[in-house]
Structure formats: structure tokens, C-alpha cells
Enzyme design. Sequence first.
Site, PDB file in Angstrom:
ATOM      1  N   SER A  78       3.325   4.265  11.124  1.00 64.35           N
ATOM      2  CA  SER A  78       3.869   4.478   9.786  1.00 64.35           C
ATOM      3  C   SER A  78       3.320   5.796   9.280  1.00 64.35           C
ATOM      4  O   SER A  78       2.220   6.211   9.660  1.00 64.35           O
ATOM      5  CB  SER A  78       3.445   3.341   8.848  1.00 64.35           C
ATOM      6  OG  SER A  78       3.754   3.659   7.499  1.00 64.35           O
ATOM      7  N   TYR A  90      -2.840  -1.905   4.056  1.00 65.03           N
ATOM      8  CA  TYR A  90      -1.775  -1.618   5.022  1.00 65.03           C
ATOM      9  C   TYR A  90      -2.019  -0.268   5.682  1.00 65.03           C
ATOM     10  O   TYR A  90      -1.925  -0.135   6.913  1.00 65.03           O
ATOM     11  CB  TYR A  90      -0.425  -1.633   4.314  1.00 65.03           C
ATOM     12  CG  TYR A  90       0.730  -1.222   5.196  1.00 65.03           C
ATOM     13  CD1 TYR A  90       1.210  -2.077   6.187  1.00 65.03           C
ATOM     14  CD2 TYR A  90       1.341   0.024   5.049  1.00 65.03           C
ATOM     15  CE1 TYR A  90       2.267  -1.704   7.005  1.00 65.03           C
ATOM     16  CE2 TYR A  90       2.393   0.404   5.857  1.00 65.03           C
ATOM     17  CZ  TYR A  90       2.856  -0.453   6.834  1.00 65.03           C
ATOM     18  OH  TYR A  90       3.897  -0.077   7.640  1.00 65.03           O
TER      19      TYR A  90
END
Length: 263
Positions: free
Chosen positions: A138, A151
Site C-alpha cells: 500500500s 494499518y
Amino acid sequence: MELDGAVVAVTGASRGIGAAVAKAVAARGSRVGLIARSAGDLEAVLAGIGADGVAVTADVADRAAVVAAIAEVEASLGPVDVLVVNAGIGAYGPLVDTSYEEMERLVQVNVLGTMYAIRAVLPGMVERRRGHVVTIGSIAGRIGSPFEAVYSATKFAGVGLTEAFAVEVKPYGVGVSIVNPGVVATEFGNARGHPYDRDSPKPISAESVADAVVAAIEKGIAESYVPRWFRPAVLTRHLVPPLFRWGTTRSFRSELRADEAQR
């Protein structure tokens, strides 16, 4: 690596990026092993891609379940040539409000779940001197994303893992790639409890990420960003950290003000 005839295992394959990757590699002639928690959704994906494959249910946070799932894929289709490690979950909100249980779950799924799947296929790949592993990272694993601290931390861990073991397995003919998407137009935001509501960056399609995965496998690309313009942002973060921090603070000023107001 040629995808035609290859056995490709995909975790988190029941929807979103995982389902798009399964469809893309099936179109290249791959036999596909789909792994996720939802049996019904997996069967629907398998039926939709029209390829030789198998659907196996497993929670990637469960080590024994992951190892058993990989073994079942190999028993049905043959040794895994390509592993796409996609399974992951998100969480949104200030770190100060994040529960310990949520922290632990993110680490179990995003970090340990990634490690378990990779560890399960590597011995066979090394022995055969053939294979390719793709981790779905990501942009939040390259530049810290406010209100997604945990995250981001799990995705940073994925980057370190991928960079390190890529060097270890290269002498044995095993390729390793990481694909770093930005915001993807899937149910990920809803699943984390906060739909994406920012004006920019604009969400990209799961299919565009799948195209990057296919390119990484076929062309041996070590790292890619989707969209590509994220790469300069990462360079800025490394080369001019103060400018990056200023820009991030400015970009999140409305969220920061709202958080301050409620405290």
C-alpha cells in the site's frame, strides 16, 4: 515467469483486488487456487473466472489453516508457481482511540498472515528453483497515513519483509515483487468502518492493480505503484522529510481539526 499453465495461489481472493487478480491470471491461462474466509464468495469468483482452479477457506491469521490451505491447493493443482499475498484488513481512526484488540487483529492478519502464506510456499519454490511471490502492499506502507497508523505500520512491515527475503531467494530463481496501490474502489473502506470520503486521491480500480500484479510477474518488476505518480511522493518523503511532513499535515488539516474539536 510465464503465467500460462502456472499454478497461482491468491489470498484474500473472495473480492476486490484478490478477485481481480484471480480473473487476470486465469485469462493468461493459469490454474488458480483461491484462499479466503468466505466459501460462498470464493465459489462465486471461481465460477466467474472460468478457469481450472480450487477454492479453499482459511483465515490467514490462523497459521495451521494457512499451511493447510496451501497444501490443499497443491494437492489439487500441483506445486504453487506464483503466490499473490493480498489478504488484509484496515482500521481507521486516531491511534489514541484504537483498541488493543483491533491492533492485534491487524497485525495477525496483515503481518503474520502474509508471513505464514509466504513461508508455506517458499521451501518448494527454493527446491524447484522456480517461483514468484507478489505481496500487495500500500502507499500507506511507504508513507505514513494519518488516522491509519496501525494499518500503515503493518504495511511498512510488509515492505521490510519483502525487501529482505527477495535477496535471500534470488539465488534460487525465485522472483519477488511488491505492488503498492493507493485508494482502491472496493469495499475495503466500508469493511474498516470508515468509507473513503476524501476528494483526492481518486480511487483506482481493482483491475488496474491486477494489471500491475500481472506485469510484475511476467516482467520481473521488483516494485510498482498504482497509480505511478505516487513514486515521487515517496521520494519526497525520503529526500525532504520536513516538506513531506508539512504537506501531510496540510492535506489532513480538516481531519485534524475535527479530531481536536471533539476532544
